[in-house]
Design a protein around this motif. Structure first.
Motif, PDB file in Angstrom:
ATOM      1  N   GLN A   1     -38.401  12.209   7.920  1.00 44.22           N
ATOM      2  CA  GLN A   1     -38.765  10.480   8.470  1.00 44.22           C
ATOM      3  C   GLN A   1     -38.434  10.256   9.801  1.00 44.22           C
ATOM      4  O   GLN A   1     -38.059  11.406  10.569  1.00 44.22           O
ATOM      5  CB  GLN A   1     -37.129   9.500   7.792  1.00 44.22           C
ATOM      6  N   CYS A  15     -42.343  14.165  -3.741  1.00 37.59           N
ATOM      7  CA  CYS A  15     -40.573  13.864  -4.629  1.00 37.59           C
ATOM      8  C   CYS A  15     -41.160  14.919  -5.977  1.00 37.59           C
ATOM      9  O   CYS A  15     -43.166  14.439  -6.532  1.00 37.59           O
ATOM     10  CB  CYS A  15     -40.439  12.739  -4.377  1.00 37.59           C
ATOM     11  N   LYS A 116     -38.650  -2.061  -5.747  1.00 43.24           N
ATOM     12  CA  LYS A 116     -37.811  -1.443  -6.188  1.00 43.24           C
ATOM     13  C   LYS A 116     -37.702  -0.308  -5.968  1.00 43.24           C
ATOM     14  O   LYS A 116     -36.638   1.034  -6.307  1.00 43.24           O
ATOM     15  CB  LYS A 116     -36.688  -2.096  -7.579  1.00 43.24           C
ATOM     16  N   ASP A 119     -37.909   2.115  -3.155  1.00 45.42           N
ATOM     17  CA  ASP A 119     -36.200   2.180  -2.753  1.00 45.42           C
ATOM     18  C   ASP A 119     -35.226   2.839  -3.376  1.00 45.42           C
ATOM     19  O   ASP A 119     -34.697   3.658  -2.918  1.00 45.42           O
ATOM     20  CB  ASP A 119     -35.377   0.565  -3.082  1.00 45.42           C
ATOM     21  N   LEU A 120     -35.992   3.291  -4.783  1.00 46.70           N
ATOM     22  CA  LEU A 120     -34.374   3.690  -5.892  1.00 46.70           C
ATOM     23  C   LEU A 120     -34.806   5.962  -5.450  1.00 46.70           C
ATOM     24  O   LEU A 120     -34.974   6.648  -4.836  1.00 46.70           O
ATOM     25  CB  LEU A 120     -35.041   4.183  -6.941  1.00 46.70           C
ATOM     26  N   THR A 122     -36.821   6.497  -2.169  1.00 45.88           N
ATOM     27  CA  THR A 122     -35.713   6.496  -0.532  1.00 45.88           C
ATOM     28  C   THR A 122     -34.722   7.165  -1.130  1.00 45.88           C
ATOM     29  O   THR A 122     -34.596   7.764  -0.321  1.00 45.88           O
ATOM     30  CB  THR A 122     -36.430   5.508  -0.356  1.00 45.88           C
ATOM     31  N   GLU A 123     -33.676   6.670  -1.340  1.00 38.86           N
ATOM     32  CA  GLU A 123     -32.610   6.814  -1.812  1.00 38.86           C
ATOM     33  C   GLU A 123     -32.054   7.920  -1.802  1.00 38.86           C
ATOM     34  O   GLU A 123     -31.770   8.813  -1.266  1.00 38.86           O
ATOM     35  CB  GLU A 123     -31.513   6.139  -2.510  1.00 38.86           C
ATOM     36  N   ALA A 124     -33.095   8.767  -3.315  1.00 44.21           N
ATOM     37  CA  ALA A 124     -32.719  10.055  -3.590  1.00 44.21           C
ATOM     38  C   ALA A 124     -33.496  10.963  -2.268  1.00 44.21           C
ATOM     39  O   ALA A 124     -32.673  11.552  -2.290  1.00 44.21           O
ATOM     40  CB  ALA A 124     -33.644  10.297  -4.476  1.00 44.21           C
ATOM     41  N   VAL A 126     -33.525  10.841   0.999  1.00 45.50           N
ATOM     42  CA  VAL A 126     -32.489  10.621   1.806  1.00 45.50           C
ATOM     43  C   VAL A 126     -30.983  11.399   2.117  1.00 45.50           C
ATOM     44  O   VAL A 126     -30.151  11.723   2.317  1.00 45.50           O
ATOM     45  CB  VAL A 126     -32.391   9.848   2.902  1.00 45.50           C
ATOM     46  N   ALA A 127     -30.841  11.011   0.585  1.00 47.37           N
ATOM     47  CA  ALA A 127     -29.673  11.463   0.215  1.00 47.37           C
ATOM     48  C   ALA A 127     -29.211  13.748   0.059  1.00 47.37           C
ATOM     49  O   ALA A 127     -30.392  14.117  -0.193  1.00 47.37           O
ATOM     50  CB  ALA A 127     -28.552  11.493  -1.845  1.00 47.37           C
ATOM     51  N   PHE A 130     -29.347  14.246  -5.194  1.00 43.75           N
ATOM     52  CA  PHE A 130     -29.175  11.922  -5.640  1.00 43.75           C
ATOM     53  C   PHE A 130     -29.549  12.363  -7.358  1.00 43.75           C
ATOM     54  O   PHE A 130     -30.567  12.901  -7.546  1.00 43.75           O
ATOM     55  CB  PHE A 130     -30.535  11.420  -5.108  1.00 43.75           C
TER      56      PHE A 130
END
Length: 159
Positions: A1, A15, A116, A119-120, A122-124, A126-127, A130
């Motif tokens: 990022q 990913c 959406k 967004d999911l 992206t969350e994965a 940076v976690a 996940f």
């Protein structure tokens, strides 16, 4: 990022989305040195569909546009044909008085659902760890195809 002007985004991304049935949807892209991305769908370990961007035709057109109109942002050259197609589809749709969404154009609802999913993902990314079950629709636009009857659209079983 990376963060530029207060906005955090990815300059490179990679990913794999794996479905419960074993299908894999592999995405990766790199904006750090131009525009390049791939989307690969596998089924039972075999590649069922692959899309590479930009394709050779877009690269050739980009060079022509950049020579004719220098100084634009690079993605304007790559997406010029797509913008023209989108605008033409919308104008034709309105001109002919058709209801609903123009053929081959994502509706606002489809676009929101696509964001959406982004967004999911992206969350994965940076976690630390996940895992989330995704129920992805089978609407053709959710997989980046133009429309169901398009000759280049892969069989639905493959995506």
């Amino acid at each position: 990022q990376e963060t530029r002007n207060g906005i955090t985004d990815f300059s490179r991304i990679g990913c794999t989305i794996k479905t419960k049935s074993g299908q894999k949807f592999i995405l990766w892209g790199d904006r750090s040195d131009g525009e390049y991305s791939e989307a690969v769908v596998t089924k039972v370990g075999m590649e069922a569909f692959k899309s590479v961007r930009p394709c050779p035709e877009i690269v050739a057109k980009q060079a022509e546009l950049e020579k004719a109109t220098p100084g634009c942002m690079p993605y304007f050259y790559f997406q010029d044909g797509e913008y023209l197609d989108l605008k033409q589809a919308v104008v034709d749709h309105i001109f002919h008085g058709r209801d609903g969404t123009p053929e081959g154009v994502a509706s606002p609802e489809t676009a929101i659902e696509g964001l959406k999913v982004c967004d999911l993902v992206t969350e994965a990314l940076v976690a630390d760890k996940f895992e989330i079950p995704l129920n992805i629709c089978n609407h053709p636009s959710s997989w980046g195809v133009d429309y169901a009857e398009c000759p280049t659209t892969p069989p639905w079983e493959g995506v």
